[in-house]
Design a protein around this motif. Structure first.
Motif, PDB file in Angstrom:
ATOM      1  N   VAL A  92       3.965  50.706   7.335  1.00 40.51           N
ATOM      2  CA  VAL A  92       2.889  50.488   6.363  1.00 40.51           C
ATOM      3  C   VAL A  92       2.272  49.121   6.616  1.00 40.51           C
ATOM      4  CG1 VAL A  92       2.314  50.358   3.907  1.00 40.51           C
ATOM      5  CG2 VAL A  92       4.100  51.907   4.677  1.00 40.51           C
ATOM      6  N   PRO A  93       0.933  49.013   6.624  1.00 38.17           N
ATOM      7  CA  PRO A  93       0.308  47.693   6.802  1.00 38.17           C
ATOM      8  C   PRO A  93       0.684  46.745   5.667  1.00 38.17           C
ATOM      9  CG  PRO A  93      -1.305  49.445   7.106  1.00 38.17           C
ATOM     10  CD  PRO A  93      -0.068  50.080   6.549  1.00 38.17           C
ATOM     11  N   VAL A  94       0.943  45.492   6.010  1.00 39.12           N
ATOM     12  CA  VAL A  94       1.240  44.486   4.995  1.00 39.12           C
ATOM     13  C   VAL A  94       0.048  44.294   4.068  1.00 39.12           C
ATOM     14  CG1 VAL A  94       1.769  42.043   4.629  1.00 39.12           C
ATOM     15  CG2 VAL A  94       2.904  43.310   6.454  1.00 39.12           C
ATOM     16  N   ASN A  95      -1.134  44.273   4.655  1.00 41.03           N
ATOM     17  CA  ASN A  95      -2.370  44.097   3.905  1.00 41.03           C
ATOM     18  C   ASN A  95      -3.416  45.019   4.501  1.00 41.03           C
ATOM     19  OD1 ASN A  95      -4.783  43.157   2.709  1.00 41.03           O
ATOM     20  ND2 ASN A  95      -3.935  41.092   2.497  1.00 41.03           N
ATOM     21  N   PRO A  96      -4.138  45.805   3.652  1.00 41.49           N
ATOM     22  CA  PRO A  96      -5.157  46.700   4.212  1.00 41.49           C
ATOM     23  C   PRO A  96      -6.215  45.976   5.034  1.00 41.49           C
ATOM     24  CG  PRO A  96      -4.714  47.245   1.923  1.00 41.49           C
ATOM     25  CD  PRO A  96      -3.990  45.963   2.205  1.00 41.49           C
ATOM     26  N   SER A  97      -6.472  44.694   4.721  1.00 40.28           N
ATOM     27  CA  SER A  97      -7.476  43.940   5.471  1.00 40.28           C
ATOM     28  C   SER A  97      -6.940  43.430   6.806  1.00 40.28           C
ATOM     29  CB  SER A  97      -7.973  42.748   4.638  1.00 40.28           C
ATOM     30  OG  SER A  97      -6.901  41.873   4.334  1.00 40.28           O
ATOM     31  N   ASN A  98      -5.611  43.542   7.008  1.00 41.43           N
ATOM     32  CA  ASN A  98      -5.002  43.079   8.255  1.00 41.43           C
ATOM     33  C   ASN A  98      -4.048  44.156   8.769  1.00 41.43           C
ATOM     34  OD1 ASN A  98      -4.081  41.624  10.429  1.00 41.43           O
ATOM     35  ND2 ASN A  98      -2.840  40.199   9.233  1.00 41.43           N
ATOM     36  N   TYR A 102       2.604  45.095  10.216  1.00 43.81           N
ATOM     37  CA  TYR A 102       3.203  46.263   9.588  1.00 43.81           C
ATOM     38  C   TYR A 102       4.587  45.939   9.048  1.00 43.81           C
ATOM     39  CZ  TYR A 102      -0.281  49.723  11.045  1.00 43.81           C
ATOM     40  OH  TYR A 102      -1.431  50.458  11.193  1.00 43.81           O
ATOM     41  N   ILE A 103       4.923  46.631   7.965  1.00 43.83           N
ATOM     42  CA  ILE A 103       6.294  46.666   7.461  1.00 43.83           C
ATOM     43  C   ILE A 103       6.905  47.994   7.914  1.00 43.83           C
ATOM     44  CG2 ILE A 103       7.708  46.914   5.389  1.00 43.83           C
ATOM     45  CD1 ILE A 103       5.844  45.034   3.965  1.00 43.83           C
ATOM     46  N   VAL A 115      16.086  50.758   4.722  1.00 40.00           N
ATOM     47  CA  VAL A 115      16.368  49.467   5.336  1.00 40.00           C
ATOM     48  C   VAL A 115      15.121  48.975   6.045  1.00 40.00           C
ATOM     49  CG1 VAL A 115      17.805  48.231   6.988  1.00 40.00           C
ATOM     50  CG2 VAL A 115      18.790  50.081   5.628  1.00 40.00           C
ATOM     51  N   SER A 116      14.773  47.721   5.806  1.00 37.28           N
ATOM     52  CA  SER A 116      13.593  47.148   6.428  1.00 37.28           C
ATOM     53  C   SER A 116      13.982  46.422   7.702  1.00 37.28           C
ATOM     54  CB  SER A 116      12.892  46.177   5.467  1.00 37.28           C
ATOM     55  OG  SER A 116      11.879  45.465   6.130  1.00 37.28           O
ATOM     56  N   SER A 117      13.132  46.580   8.728  1.00 39.13           N
ATOM     57  CA  SER A 117      13.348  45.863   9.976  1.00 39.13           C
ATOM     58  C   SER A 117      12.484  44.613  10.060  1.00 39.13           C
ATOM     59  CB  SER A 117      13.016  46.774  11.171  1.00 39.13           C
ATOM     60  OG  SER A 117      11.664  47.164  11.124  1.00 39.13           O
ATOM     61  N   THR A 118      11.798  44.268   8.961  1.00 39.44           N
ATOM     62  CA  THR A 118      10.945  43.088   8.908  1.00 39.44           C
ATOM     63  C   THR A 118      11.418  42.172   7.804  1.00 39.44           C
ATOM     64  OG1 THR A 118       9.429  44.249   7.437  1.00 39.44           O
ATOM     65  CG2 THR A 118       8.941  44.339   9.782  1.00 39.44           C
ATOM     66  N   LEU A 119      10.806  40.994   7.732  1.00 43.42           N
ATOM     67  CA  LEU A 119      11.187  40.025   6.721  1.00 43.42           C
ATOM     68  C   LEU A 119      10.796  40.503   5.327  1.00 43.42           C
ATOM     69  CD1 LEU A 119      10.127  36.722   8.528  1.00 43.42           C
ATOM     70  CD2 LEU A 119      12.411  37.735   8.397  1.00 43.42           C
ATOM     71  N   ASP A 120      11.499  40.024   4.306  1.00 38.99           N
ATOM     72  CA  ASP A 120      11.247  40.436   2.930  1.00 38.99           C
ATOM     73  C   ASP A 120      10.248  39.525   2.232  1.00 38.99           C
ATOM     74  OD1 ASP A 120      14.727  41.363   2.302  1.00 38.99           O
ATOM     75  OD2 ASP A 120      13.153  42.308   3.475  1.00 38.99           O
ATOM     76  N   SER A 121       9.385  38.858   2.981  1.00 38.13           N
ATOM     77  CA  SER A 121       8.452  37.917   2.370  1.00 38.13           C
ATOM     78  C   SER A 121       7.340  38.624   1.620  1.00 38.13           C
ATOM     79  CB  SER A 121       7.851  37.003   3.440  1.00 38.13           C
ATOM     80  OG  SER A 121       7.260  37.767   4.477  1.00 38.13           O
ATOM     81  N   PHE A 122       7.112  39.904   1.910  1.00 36.16           N
ATOM     82  CA  PHE A 122       6.065  40.658   1.236  1.00 36.16           C
ATOM     83  C   PHE A 122       6.748  41.660   0.309  1.00 36.16           C
ATOM     84  CE2 PHE A 122       4.798  39.565   5.565  1.00 36.16           C
ATOM     85  CZ  PHE A 122       3.719  38.745   5.325  1.00 36.16           C
ATOM     86  N   SER A 123       7.249  41.164  -0.814  1.00 32.20           N
ATOM     87  CA  SER A 123       8.137  41.949  -1.652  1.00 32.20           C
ATOM     88  C   SER A 123       7.467  43.182  -2.236  1.00 32.20           C
ATOM     89  CB  SER A 123       8.690  41.076  -2.779  1.00 32.20           C
ATOM     90  OG  SER A 123       7.631  40.523  -3.547  1.00 32.20           O
ATOM     91  N   SER A 124       6.232  43.056  -2.736  1.00 35.33           N
ATOM     92  CA  SER A 124       5.583  44.198  -3.370  1.00 35.33           C
ATOM     93  C   SER A 124       5.292  45.296  -2.354  1.00 35.33           C
ATOM     94  CB  SER A 124       4.284  43.756  -4.056  1.00 35.33           C
ATOM     95  OG  SER A 124       3.382  43.201  -3.108  1.00 35.33           O
ATOM     96  N   SER A 125       4.772  44.933  -1.197  1.00 35.92           N
ATOM     97  CA  SER A 125       4.512  45.925  -0.160  1.00 35.92           C
ATOM     98  C   SER A 125       5.802  46.534   0.354  1.00 35.92           C
ATOM     99  CB  SER A 125       3.742  45.295   1.002  1.00 35.92           C
ATOM    100  OG  SER A 125       2.503  44.787   0.581  1.00 35.92           O
ATOM    101  N   LEU A 126       6.840  45.721   0.461  1.00 36.19           N
ATOM    102  CA  LEU A 126       8.122  46.214   0.947  1.00 36.19           C
ATOM    103  C   LEU A 126       8.739  47.206  -0.034  1.00 36.19           C
ATOM    104  CD1 LEU A 126      10.420  46.137   3.003  1.00 36.19           C
ATOM    105  CD2 LEU A 126      11.352  44.176   1.772  1.00 36.19           C
ATOM    106  N   LYS A 163       3.134  56.569  10.446  1.00 37.41           N
ATOM    107  CA  LYS A 163       2.417  55.307  10.532  1.00 37.41           C
ATOM    108  C   LYS A 163       1.129  55.404   9.733  1.00 37.41           C
ATOM    109  CE  LYS A 163       0.757  51.804  13.800  1.00 37.41           C
ATOM    110  NZ  LYS A 163       0.650  51.409  15.228  1.00 37.41           N
ATOM    111  N   VAL A 164       0.945  54.476   8.801  1.00 38.56           N
ATOM    112  CA  VAL A 164      -0.255  54.455   7.972  1.00 38.56           C
ATOM    113  C   VAL A 164      -1.348  53.719   8.741  1.00 38.56           C
ATOM    114  CG1 VAL A 164      -1.248  53.734   5.779  1.00 38.56           C
ATOM    115  CG2 VAL A 164       1.132  54.502   5.872  1.00 38.56           C
ATOM    116  N   LEU A 165      -2.405  54.428   9.077  1.00 36.88           N
ATOM    117  CA  LEU A 165      -3.521  53.832   9.802  1.00 36.88           C
ATOM    118  C   LEU A 165      -4.526  53.193   8.852  1.00 36.88           C
ATOM    119  CD1 LEU A 165      -4.079  56.667  12.440  1.00 36.88           C
ATOM    120  CD2 LEU A 165      -2.619  54.636  12.614  1.00 36.88           C
ATOM    121  N   HIS A 166      -4.728  53.809   7.704  1.00 38.58           N
ATOM    122  CA  HIS A 166      -5.624  53.250   6.686  1.00 38.58           C
ATOM    123  C   HIS A 166      -5.241  53.830   5.333  1.00 38.58           C
ATOM    124  CE1 HIS A 166      -9.210  51.364   5.029  1.00 38.58           C
ATOM    125  NE2 HIS A 166      -9.502  52.501   4.422  1.00 38.58           N
ATOM    126  N   ASN A 167      -5.170  52.963   4.328  1.00 38.93           N
ATOM    127  CA  ASN A 167      -4.775  53.378   2.989  1.00 38.93           C
ATOM    128  C   ASN A 167      -5.958  53.252   2.036  1.00 38.93           C
ATOM    129  OD1 ASN A 167      -3.527  53.982   0.591  1.00 38.93           O
ATOM    130  ND2 ASN A 167      -2.397  52.052   0.440  1.00 38.93           N
TER     131      ASN A 167
END
Length: 275
Positions: A92-98, A102-103, A115-126, A163-167
């Protein structure tokens, strides 16, 4: 506050409240219809690009795969186990504008927590990605027909890679519908067909603050009297602007199994009223 419906009762994309968005898909034929070995598992069994309105996702199906060369401990066969070993990977993209960031979250039958393979800095998206991943795994473990248990130590496993290409709203329902189409066109036998949609109750005079008060008083019902401003409408297949509108207090994604005639998922972003 801007209204979600025009004076003609149409939404911003010219749909009626009960009308879903246009669905398009591109399907690549399956590469194999039988169980393969782990050496060939790098090639997807089938690939689908699926669009529901402007929400666009890609789904790849891997398997069924027999891991003869896998070093992991063998999975004992339980004759009473009616579920196929399933792994769901969701990007899932971290931000639709960027969309370049991806998360990635993964859940499987052996590790049921996402289980996430990325950092947990984007809590809401995660958290949203983890919730969607768990919902997908729950739905499709009930829908895929377990293959014949020809091995005494291993059971074929299936992987769904999304894979989410656009939300642009109704993401979870789009992921479920796309996965159903991908599995059905990848020669994966299904015992049921999951279909999903996202709905919300909308009032043309309601904000998020007034929504709570009116829900407590039960002063309005869907289609109640009082003219255009006193009515509530059931919106089907929400886009992103409708999901984030102050006129929509909460929305719900439901999944229905056609063969079993059963609702297996009802997931809301907020507390729902009695409407």
């Amino acid at each position: 506050m801007s209204s979600l419906l025009s004076l003609l009762g149409l939404r911003s994309d010219y749909r009626s409240p009960s009308q879903s968005r246009l669905i398009t898909s591109t399907i690549l034929p399956p590469t194999s219809s039988s169980c393969s070995s782990s050496s060939s598992s790098s090639q997807p069994t089938g690939t689908v690009t699926y669009s529901q309105g402007l929400t666009n996702v890609q789904v790849k199906i891997f398997g069924p795969v027999l891991d003869h060369n896998d070093r992991q401990p063998a999975v004992p066969v339980n004759p009473d186990d009616k579920k196929v070993p399933l792994t769901v990977i969701l990007e899932v993209p971290v931000n639709p504008s960027n969309p370049d960031r991806y998360i990635t979250v993964t859940t499987s039958s052996s590790a049921p927590q996402a289980v996430s393979s990325t950092l947990d800095s984007f809590s809401s998206s995660l958290k949203t990605a983890q919730s969607h991943c768990l919902a997908l795994h729950s739905v499709f473990t009930r829908s895929i027909l377990p293959p014949s248990l020809t091995s005494t130590s291993k059971k074929p496993r299936i992987t769904i890679h999304l894979k989410v290409l656009h939300n642009d709203g109704s993401l979870l329902s789009t992921l479920i519908n796309a996965s159903t189409l991908a599995l059905a066109t990848s020669a994966i036998p299904l015992v049921d067909l999951p279909v999903s949609t996202t709905t919300a109750v909308y009032s043309s005079t309601m904000t998020k603050s007034s929504s709570t008060k009116r829900r407590r008083n039960n002063s309005n019902t869907i289609g109640g009297k009082g003219g255009m401003g006193g009515k509530k409408f059931l919106l089907l297949d929400l886009n992103l602007s409708e999901e984030t509108s102050e006129c929509v207090d909460s929305y719900c994604t439901s999944c229905y199994l056609l063969r079993s005639d059963e609702v297996v998922l009802s997931q809301s972003n907020n507390r729902l009223g009695l409407e």
